[in-house]
Design a protein around this motif. Sequence first.
Motif, mmCIF file in Angstrom:
data_model
loop_
_atom_site.group_PDB
_atom_site.id
_atom_site.type_symbol
_atom_site.label_atom_id
_atom_site.label_comp_id
_atom_site.label_asym_id
_atom_site.label_seq_id
_atom_site.Cartn_x
_atom_site.Cartn_y
_atom_site.Cartn_z
ATOM 1 N N GLN A 68 0.648 -1.018 0.190
ATOM 2 C CA GLN A 68 -0.155 -0.196 -0.066
ATOM 3 C C GLN A 68 0.903 1.186 0.014
ATOM 4 O OE1 GLN A 68 -2.245 0.509 3.523
ATOM 5 N NE2 GLN A 68 -4.237 0.771 2.199
ATOM 6 N N VAL A 69 0.449 2.239 -0.913
ATOM 7 C CA VAL A 69 1.290 3.418 -1.070
ATOM 8 C C VAL A 69 0.484 4.615 -0.202
ATOM 9 C CG1 VAL A 69 2.211 5.224 -2.469
ATOM 10 C CG2 VAL A 69 2.240 2.697 -3.331
ATOM 11 N N GLN A 70 1.265 5.307 0.824
ATOM 12 C CA GLN A 70 0.658 6.130 1.292
ATOM 13 C C GLN A 70 1.431 7.477 1.346
ATOM 14 O OE1 GLN A 70 0.040 4.886 5.423
ATOM 15 N NE2 GLN A 70 -0.986 7.166 6.156
ATOM 16 N N ASP A 71 0.963 8.715 0.904
ATOM 17 C CA ASP A 71 1.658 9.891 0.964
ATOM 18 C C ASP A 71 2.123 10.335 2.393
ATOM 19 O OD1 ASP A 71 2.585 12.316 0.107
ATOM 20 O OD2 ASP A 71 0.663 13.370 -0.297
ATOM 21 N N VAL A 72 3.205 10.599 2.649
ATOM 22 C CA VAL A 72 3.637 11.374 4.029
ATOM 23 C C VAL A 72 4.034 12.632 4.029
ATOM 24 C CG1 VAL A 72 5.015 10.835 6.153
ATOM 25 C CG2 VAL A 72 4.082 8.937 4.601
ATOM 26 N N GLN A 73 3.296 13.575 4.770
ATOM 27 C CA GLN A 73 3.977 14.934 4.665
ATOM 28 C C GLN A 73 5.045 15.134 5.603
ATOM 29 O OE1 GLN A 73 2.171 17.899 3.545
ATOM 30 N NE2 GLN A 73 0.728 16.645 2.364
ATOM 31 N N ALA A 74 6.231 15.803 4.986
ATOM 32 C CA ALA A 74 7.455 15.909 5.905
ATOM 33 C C ALA A 74 7.031 16.846 6.967
ATOM 34 C CB ALA A 74 8.495 16.387 5.065
ATOM 35 N N HIS A 75 7.669 17.118 8.073
ATOM 36 C CA HIS A 75 7.322 18.199 9.147
ATOM 37 C C HIS A 75 8.703 18.909 9.111
ATOM 38 C CE1 HIS A 75 3.874 16.365 11.016
ATOM 39 N NE2 HIS A 75 4.559 15.109 10.914
#
Length: 51
Positions: free
Chosen positions: A43-50
Amino acid sequence: MAQETERPSKSLHRMLSRDGNPSMDNLAAIFGAITKRLGVSLQVQDVQAHA
């Protein structure tokens, strides 16, 4: 793996080597073969960088 991805084994060795640079199409074929063989799903999930 070569048979399942329909890529020559030498090409797989080259693209997966330290200096290799596989295309997204080749990676998708490899991941498809692995998930089929292992019976798992990815599963591909977009992760936002902090910042």
